[in-house]
Design a protein around this motif. Structure first.
Motif, PDB file in Angstrom:
ATOM      1  N   LYS A   1       0.834  -1.204   0.000  1.00  0.00           N
ATOM      2  CA  LYS A   1       0.000   0.000   0.000  1.00  0.00           C
ATOM      3  C   LYS A   1       0.871   1.258   0.000  1.00  0.00           C
ATOM      4  O   LYS A   1       0.666   2.173  -0.810  1.00  0.00           O
ATOM      5  N   VAL A   2       1.849   1.301   0.891  1.00  0.00           N
ATOM      6  CA  VAL A   2       2.700   2.489   1.017  1.00  0.00           C
ATOM      7  C   VAL A   2       3.508   2.728  -0.254  1.00  0.00           C
ATOM      8  O   VAL A   2       3.614   3.870  -0.738  1.00  0.00           O
ATOM      9  N   GLU A   3       4.071   1.665  -0.832  1.00  0.00           N
ATOM     10  CA  GLU A   3       4.905   1.828  -2.028  1.00  0.00           C
ATOM     11  C   GLU A   3       4.090   2.287  -3.229  1.00  0.00           C
ATOM     12  O   GLU A   3       4.546   3.125  -4.016  1.00  0.00           O
ATOM     13  N   ILE A   4       2.881   1.768  -3.369  1.00  0.00           N
ATOM     14  CA  ILE A   4       2.036   2.190  -4.490  1.00  0.00           C
ATOM     15  C   ILE A   4       1.585   3.630  -4.293  1.00  0.00           C
ATOM     16  O   ILE A   4       1.532   4.413  -5.252  1.00  0.00           O
ATOM     17  N   GLU A   5       1.287   4.013  -3.074  1.00  0.00           N
ATOM     18  CA  GLU A   5       0.902   5.405  -2.801  1.00  0.00           C
ATOM     19  C   GLU A   5       2.051   6.361  -3.117  1.00  0.00           C
ATOM     20  O   GLU A   5       1.830   7.434  -3.703  1.00  0.00           O
ATOM     21  N   LYS A   6       3.274   5.998  -2.775  1.00  0.00           N
ATOM     22  CA  LYS A   6       4.429   6.834  -3.095  1.00  0.00           C
ATOM     23  C   LYS A   6       4.624   6.949  -4.600  1.00  0.00           C
ATOM     24  O   LYS A   6       4.912   8.033  -5.125  1.00  0.00           O
TER      25      LYS A   6
END
Length: 246
Positions: free
Chosen positions: A49-54
């Motif tokens: 989730k965090v990597e895709i949001e970044k």
């Protein structure tokens, strides 16, 4: 972010929940360090989730929050049968309130499938033999839509990428409306089963396809992203290829 089952819309909490999506003819897709297994692990147990949001923030120029994701998410785009099955269909919203659809294609080193000419010629052969098929009509319609001036060399491109584009820009919100922005995201996971040669061949096929359509142009490289942007079917669209060491 909620991860939901594509049919029941019940929450997917575990790898075993995710595995139930693969049975019968598709059971072989569920294998450790292969794409289906790895995208499940990435989203459930790692920083998916965090990597895709970044990644989205770097492309869209503003913060972006993932709202929900549905594995094996189907988007229908014509009347010729089954639609495009995304490995993960994701809904997101930006800080300014824009609604974004992300069609995620997970890879380790699996190819983008056959070249367009294979399913097209197979369909035409079926038709000559009196068998019912609409596959050739679908391919012709897609090529006219995404390649303003079709030519014979386009039949050497990978069909999965053509099919994937259609499955991105035709996604609708739960209210049947268009999203404000669309993103086709190819994530390549360099697991223990990753073959660098096959990975480079996939990247070559991806770039060759994207450079053939005048609807997209390559943007300035962002970190390790391969990024194309433009308007497809009147929709703001980004297409991204990104490799992750796993």
């Amino acid at each position: 972010m909620k991860i939901l089952h594509p049919k029941t819309r019940l929450p997917v909490f575990s790898m075993s929940d995710w595995q139930t999506l693969y049975s019968g003819k598709t059971a072989h897709h569920w294998k450790k360090d292969r794409s289906a297994y790895t995208i499940a692990d990435f989203m459930l147990h790692r920083s998916g989730k965090v990597e895709i949001e970044k990644l989205l923030a770097s492309i869209l120029g503003e913060a972006c929050s993932l709202q929900q994701a549905i594995p094996e998410y189907e988007v229908r785009f014509d009347d010729y049968g089954k639609g495009r099955m995304h490995d993960l269909g994701i809904e997101a919203i930006t800080k300014s309130g824009k609604h974004v659809f992300i069609g995620l294609e997970a890879k380790v080193d699996e190819s983008f499938g056959p070249r367009i000419k294979k399913p097209y010629l197979e369909a035409r052969t079926k038709r000559m033999n009196g068998e019912n098929t609409n596959a050739d009509f679908r391919i012709e319609a897609l090529m006219k839509s995404y390649f303003p001036k079709p030519k014979t060399t386009l039949f050497d491109l990978r069909y999965q990428l053509l099919h994937g584009l259609a499955g991105i820009v035709n996604a609708k919100t739960e209210y049947g409306k268009n999203y404000d922005h669309y993103c086709m995201l190819v994530l390549t996971f360099q697991t223990s089963l990753y073959d660098p040669k096959k990975g480079q061949e996939n990247l070559g096929d991806f770039n060759t396809f994207m450079k053939q359509t005048s609807l997209l142009e390559q943007s300035t490289k962002v970190n390790s992203l391969i990024w194309y942007k433009g308007r497809i079917a009147d929709q703001n669209t980004d297409v991204v290829f990104h490799s992750i060491e796993y």
